[in-house]
Design an enzyme around this catalytic site. Structure first.
Site, mmCIF file in Angstrom:
data_model
loop_
_atom_site.group_PDB
_atom_site.id
_atom_site.type_symbol
_atom_site.label_atom_id
_atom_site.label_comp_id
_atom_site.label_asym_id
_atom_site.label_seq_id
_atom_site.Cartn_x
_atom_site.Cartn_y
_atom_site.Cartn_z
ATOM 1 N N HIS A 75 -9.710 11.689 2.862
ATOM 2 C CA HIS A 75 -8.439 11.489 2.166
ATOM 3 C C HIS A 75 -7.337 11.028 3.106
ATOM 4 O O HIS A 75 -6.353 10.426 2.668
ATOM 5 C CB HIS A 75 -8.032 12.743 1.366
ATOM 6 C CG HIS A 75 -7.534 13.898 2.159
ATOM 7 N ND1 HIS A 75 -8.316 14.997 2.477
ATOM 8 C CD2 HIS A 75 -6.317 14.168 2.686
ATOM 9 C CE1 HIS A 75 -7.601 15.879 3.139
ATOM 10 N NE2 HIS A 75 -6.387 15.397 3.295
ATOM 11 N N ASP A 95 -15.539 15.520 3.133
ATOM 12 C CA ASP A 95 -14.228 14.880 3.293
ATOM 13 C C ASP A 95 -14.032 14.402 4.736
ATOM 14 O O ASP A 95 -13.314 15.015 5.523
ATOM 15 C CB ASP A 95 -13.133 15.875 2.896
ATOM 16 C CG ASP A 95 -11.785 15.208 2.691
ATOM 17 O OD1 ASP A 95 -11.642 14.032 3.048
ATOM 18 O OD2 ASP A 95 -10.875 15.877 2.176
ATOM 19 N N SER A 106 -4.846 18.466 7.697
ATOM 20 C CA SER A 106 -5.969 17.684 7.192
ATOM 21 C C SER A 106 -6.546 16.853 8.331
ATOM 22 O O SER A 106 -5.828 16.122 9.005
ATOM 23 C CB SER A 106 -5.510 16.757 6.067
ATOM 24 O OG SER A 106 -5.172 17.487 4.923
#
Length: 719
Positions: free
Chosen positions: A83, A219, A644
């Site tokens: 992402h 991810d 992240s």
């Protein structure tokens, strides 16, 4: 029996107190090092941060200003979340060559794809400069004057403190302005896409599973840093070479087990751990509900279009994910704050704080702090809510309105600075909006506008509502604006902006989309923003004093600075949790869970046929554990947005996972960290390697990595 209960309580508190917090890596010596050792860390803090020698900090760059990444090979290969690289993957995708759906893998360096405006930034050195920044502010009582002097000092220091000419000095505030730190940084702008799994792996579960555990998402994405022949930052050039890092992370193949030590290194964006109870009440009861409702309506419209049209799905994929991410986070945050009784706990702490002030005779300095908070948060409430409606509806979630607001600012430039400044801004605006319109769909935006303008007209404060929205018919207004405005496509926008400044301004003021935003913008600029900023400045000053009091009166407490997008360390353990009665979550998920959720053809839960085949044949290579393929795991690390892509490291500094999310019940950790339910979610590094190797066949990338077996090695030593 009472003694035993007290002993157990103290034991639990002491154990929990060792986890949570976002710590400055240059200041780990002492309490933090002791805590990390007690949790099981085997390396030294100098291996984590060292100015004079290579250390783990040299392998953890900031990714594009909003995520974290880690260097995993001697050839500048970096790993981050799918992402985090999503917009770059999307920018290279077309309907015919859809890397979002099919994935992308460069099997040789010549195939790696350059990305305009993508950067990674390394921290070279961290240094305390508090005394120099606060020089000359002691006698200043006016908050505006104090902040002006601080900014002058920061500017002067940033320009004068030593650095190489390709480096940058950045000074950031900590503890609400009670401490200032210098970060010497090095930014690379030639960063190329190397590999990404298909979205069905990289975003498996999509928005349904976002912020949720159990999770089964791969991810991750891969990029490579390129440098000039001297290994220094350089703009994209075919002559650039792969960057040679000062340090890269070895990768452990030994996996994780419950209670294993975990260290997450990264750039957490923003937390507010020291807000007073009255501020949290306002978030839970007023601000979050307003934002959630707005985004809920916008998302439902976009989702309806995306499910019916693949071209719109590609156009809106990144935007939808961005909007949905915080929508769901705010829902979980609100629920978590209520579940953990954060307001009541804060009030109890504030009562004890007030008693301590009296006990140590500090009533003059700190005695009215809590009452002043109450007064100012009550005063700011209507302006804060009105501000959120304007920000969420005009600036963030209705694209025509956000474009119109940029044009409104263009008119303001003309009025304030004249035609030359106007023309310069106009040229930049036209060039900058070219990419925006590639992913703009007027039909989608019209329906979003219709839903959100109804909220603005009915839910925002009547005292800040323009006359044109009083008793408005949202459907009719949407039809009028989107049929007549020249903001609905790029060519008509350029036509609207052609001519001299007076002509453009005149044409703008005849456009229905512009006229509406100008009305909203002028009310915001004249009636909402000034009062909000005035009261918020008072709150900022109170918060700084409150933080100073906390540091002064609680010298033995673990008080970490709020996140501010600077490099931090958070440590904890691999750990399951109990979100509610009779529900116990294990800390690791496996590929079996992917197949249990698998729905062929589904927008969120489809998987590639090759992954299904690998599962059926159990062809997991060297990456399995007892015949099963680990996918994700959770830990007690205190993370937030910006973490992240952060590396999750084992006790020896080896890479074991890739941070990408938090559990829904614990998203309130930005405001209140509760170690019983706050968990960060990580991709098991073995799943990353499995996808690279067995799924993609990217042996060229696997061969760059340093794969290690720390658990097996240490087990052999003990024998």
């Amino acid at each position: 029996m009472k003694f035993l209960k007290l002993f157990l309580l103290l034991f639990v508190i002491q154990t929990q107190a060792q986890q949570g917090g976002m710590w400055i890596p240059s200041l780990l010596k002492g309490m933090n090092e002791t805590e990390m050792k007690n949790l099981g860390m085997k390396m030294s803090v100098k291996e984590i941060y060292d100015v004079n020698n290579s250390s783990i900090k040299d392998a953890v760059p900031h990714f594009n200003g909003g995520c974290t990444s880690e260097v995993i090979s001697p050839k500048g290969l970096i790993l981050t979340n799918h992402h985090c690289g999503y917009s770059q993957i999307q920018s290279h995708s077309t309907v015919e060559n859809d890397y979002l759906t099919k994935g992308f893998w460069a099997y040789k360096m010549e195939d790696e794809l350059p990305n305009e405006n993508l950067t990674v930034t390394f921290i070279i050195k961290i240094e305390d400069v508090t005394t120099a920044v606060l020089n000359g502010t002691t006698g200043l009582t006016n908050e505006v004057d104090k902040q002006k002097k601080i900014q002058e000092n920061i500017s002067a220091l940033s320009n004068s403190l030593p650095k190489e000419n390709w480096q940058e000095n950045k000074i950031r505030t900590f503890y609400e302005g009670n401490q200032y730190m210098l970060f010497v940084t090095e930014t690379f702008s030639d960063v190329r896409l190397v590999g990404a799994p298909p979205t069905s792996i990289g975003k498996f579960g999509s928005d349904t599973d976002n912020w949720v555990w159990p999770r089964h998402t791969g991810d991750f994405s891969l990029f490579r840093i390129y440098a000039d022949k001297n290994n220094r930052p350089a703009k994209y050039s075919k002559d650039n070479v792969p960057y040679t890092p000062k340090h890269f992370l070895p990768i452990s193949l030994d996996g994780v087990a419950e209670d294993d030590f975990t260290l997450v290194f990264g750039y957490p964006g923003k937390t507010n751990e020291y807000l007073p109870a009255v501020a949290i009440e306002q978030i839970v009861n007023e601000l979050n509900p307003a934002k959630i409702e707005i985004r809920d309506k916008a998302l439902k419209v976009a989702d309806g279009f995306m499910r019916k049209d693949n071209a719109i799905k590609i156009q809106y994929a990144s935007k939808y994910a961005s909007i949905a991410n915080y929508w769901k986070k705010w829902i979980g945050e609100t629920q978590g704050l209520k579940k953990s009784n954060a307001v009541a706990i804060k009030k109890d702490a504030e009562m004890a704080f007030q008693q301590k002030i009296v006990k140590v005779g500090k009533e003059k300095e700190y005695g009215t702090l809590l009452a002043d908070f109450e007064k100012n948060y009550n005063a700011i409430a209507p302006y804060a809510v009105a501000r959120e409606y304007f920000m969420e509806i005009v600036l963030r979630n209705t694209e025509m309105l956000s474009t119109a607001y940029k044009l409104y600012q263009l008119e303001q430039v003309y009025n304030a600075r004249g035609e030359q400044a106007f023309n310069d801004r106009k040229t930049n605006l036209i060039n900058g909006l070219a990419d925006f319109y590639k992913n703009f769909n007027a039909a989608v935006d019209e329906k979003v506008f219709e839903q959100l303008i109804e909220l603005y007209a009915t839910k925002s404060s009547k005292q800040f509502l323009p006359q044109s929205l009083v008793n408005v018919n949202p459907k009719n207004l949407a039809a009028e604006v989107y049929s007549k405005s020249k903001l609905k496509d790029y060519n008509s926008l350029k036509q609207l902006l052609s001519g001299d400044a007076k002509t453009v301004v005149s044409n703008l003021n005849a456009d229905p989309g512009f006229k509406l935003v100008k009305e909203l913008g002028e009310i915001y600029a004249k009636e909402i923003a000034p009062k909000y900023d005035e009261i918020n400045l008072n709150i900022t000053a109170l918060q700084r004093t409150y933080m100073k009091a906390q540091l002064e009166l609680n010298t033995d407490s673990r008080i970490f600075p709020d996140a501010n997008s600077t490099l931090r360390v958070t440590y904890g353990k691999v750990k399951g949790y109990e979100p509610k009665d009779a529900t116990l979550y294990e800390p690791v998920t496996y590929l079996e869970g992917v197949m249990e959720k698998y729905v062929p053809g589904d927008y969120e839960f489809d998987v590639p046929s090759k992954l299904v085949e690998l599962y059926k044949t159990k062809d997991y290579g060297a990456y399995s554990e007892n015949g099963k393929m680990p996918v994700n795991f959770i830990g007690t690390n205190h993370t937030t947005g910006g973490n992240s892509g952060s590396p999750a490291l084992d006790a020896y500094g080896n890479l074991i996972g890739l941070n990408f999310d938090r559990v829904w019940e614990g998203t309130m950790s930005d405001i209140y960290y509760d170690p019983s339910i706050c968990r960060n979610i990580m991709v098991d590094i073995r799943y990353v390697l499995f996808i690279m190797d067995k799924y993609a066949g990217a042996n060229n990338l696997i061969s760059e990595l340093k794969l290690v077996h720390p658990k097996k090695k240490n087990a052999a030593k003990k024998k």
